[in-house]
Scaffold this motif. Sequence first.
Motif, PDB file in Angstrom:
ATOM      1  N   THR A   1     -10.128  15.018   4.758  1.00  0.00           N
ATOM      2  CA  THR A   1     -10.483  13.766   5.445  1.00  0.00           C
ATOM      3  C   THR A   1     -10.397  13.892   6.951  1.00  0.00           C
ATOM      4  N   GLU A  32      -3.593  -1.396   7.433  1.00  0.00           N
ATOM      5  CA  GLU A  32      -4.751  -1.018   6.630  1.00  0.00           C
ATOM      6  C   GLU A  32      -4.336  -0.019   5.551  1.00  0.00           C
ATOM      7  N   GLU A  33      -5.093   0.001   4.469  1.00  0.00           N
ATOM      8  CA  GLU A  33      -4.822   0.946   3.388  1.00  0.00           C
ATOM      9  C   GLU A  33      -6.096   1.679   3.015  1.00  0.00           C
ATOM     10  N   LYS A  34      -5.999   2.991   2.892  1.00  0.00           N
ATOM     11  CA  LYS A  34      -7.138   3.807   2.488  1.00  0.00           C
ATOM     12  C   LYS A  34      -6.707   4.756   1.383  1.00  0.00           C
ATOM     13  N   THR A  35      -7.606   4.987   0.441  1.00  0.00           N
ATOM     14  CA  THR A  35      -7.378   5.978  -0.600  1.00  0.00           C
ATOM     15  C   THR A  35      -7.918   7.317  -0.115  1.00  0.00           C
ATOM     16  N   LEU A  36      -7.027   8.290  -0.018  1.00  0.00           N
ATOM     17  CA  LEU A  36      -7.405   9.609   0.510  1.00  0.00           C
ATOM     18  C   LEU A  36      -7.634  10.641  -0.591  1.00  0.00           C
TER      19      LEU A  36
END
Length: 553
Positions: A176, A370-374
Amino acid sequence: MMRPLGWIAVCLLGAQLVWAQTQGVGCDVAVVLKDGRSGACTELALTIAGLLEEPAVARDHWGIAVVGMNGTPIYSLNDGQLFQPASNAKLFTTAAAMALLGAKTTYQTKVLARGVFADGGKLRGDLVLVGNGDANLSGRVLPYVAPVPGQKRVAEDVGPAPLRYLEEMADQVAATGWKSIEGDVIGDDTLFPWEPYAQDWVIDDAVWGYGAPVSALSINDNQIKVTVTPGEAVGAPASVVIDPAMPSYYTLDVAVTTGAAKSGSTVQMERAPGSKVLRIYGAVGLHGQPDVEEIAIQDPAEYAATALKGMLEARGVHVTGVAKARHRVLMDTQSFSRESGLVGDAMNVSPQQRVEPADDAAFEAAASGEEKTLATHASAELLQDVVVTNKVSQNLHAELLLRQLGSARGRDGTIAQGARVVRQFLLGAGIDKDDFVFFDGSGLSGHDLVTPRATVRLLQYASGQSWFADWKSSLPVGGVDGSLEGRFTKAPLKGKVWAKTGSLGEARTLSGYVECASGRTVIFSIMVGNHLPQTSADRDVMDRIVAAIAAAN
């Protein structure tokens, strides 16, 4: 009805109880045959009675039930008495999982970034590895493959890496473009409450892989392999290798020397409850085989976070914080008996709970951003795990299935709610409410109790369900695979017995299906309590009883 000593009830034909005299038989046996085959009835009863009178097993407590595939009784001995099921408990857990969760169910493990995402690939917050109850984050090859007769086994260390799926997720995170994490790497297993051990698990078992703690974030069966190899001369230090290698997790206190040739191994391994100091001491014989043991991981979620942090750093991702676990702890719950449905009704009661680490302000601040799926990893289908659970009698996997049942069909993924769901399933299958008590999913609990007649009822009920063929194929096959690979190795029973083994202290069980001499398949459950320690005589007699059942039917 009274009977004289030396006589045994062998047949029930209509309303007439027929007695046959034997030598030295002092047990009561009642046998029912649907077609009145008194000769076969007498033969089976007398054969079993003779086997149970052998001196090595005569003082053991035996329970036996044999029925046809349609449930018609064939033979019974103490079939309504309660026994410790040991790993026969997995029959009940996996049947409930197949029926209520579904063979194709999968679970997804995720790596989430929570916080503020800054320019230059910086995360001001935490990286969270979220467990979803996947039992196979390991190097295990799926689907399960039975060993090939006569073929030499491949060494374990040439198979897939134990932490391969963590490595894959670390690759996804690195891809990423994130270069810096100004926070912690957290192993989050809060899907299930933190109940690592069920009631009455023996404290000695907690050291070993088969007694590993249960976590929604389980990694490599929550165990590490410890190999102790002798040195090159008597008196020289032995070498100790840990796999997976992670020196930062366990501290080793090693005092193992090389003993005389052919002296065998006296290696001992100890770890105090809650400690990360593994003490290894004793001796291993010169030129002898290494001593290989599976040791439980103290906190699987913390271990997984530690491993992932190291993998990210090896890929150029700088982490400023630490690796730690995040658990959900239950508080002030009602008794297990009420919560699991043994007594009363607990469906509307909500236990208090808290999350550890307590007052984790940094985590809460990160979660508010914030939240992100990596990264993600999808598990194998549930059926594949059921096969592993039953074939090799994998305790951790059975416990995870129990918690998945509680999470999906109960109020929460607690042990008690899982036991409640299993209990309701079994009552629906027509099993008497007083014929079973389960405090866990694997059979490790000494509180677990079940009758042989409840077990054959489950096996008979399963035979009429849409999932039966798949579930039956998960059972070890005599002389072929799993825990029965070394039993029933010759004709006529090789490949004709599908059954689950069980062993716990001085209890032993075997329950399943056998294809008989006539081609007819019958259901059996054989349970033994209080056999002498350090003996396998009861197991040998158990196998001869199965042979007698097959020959008589």
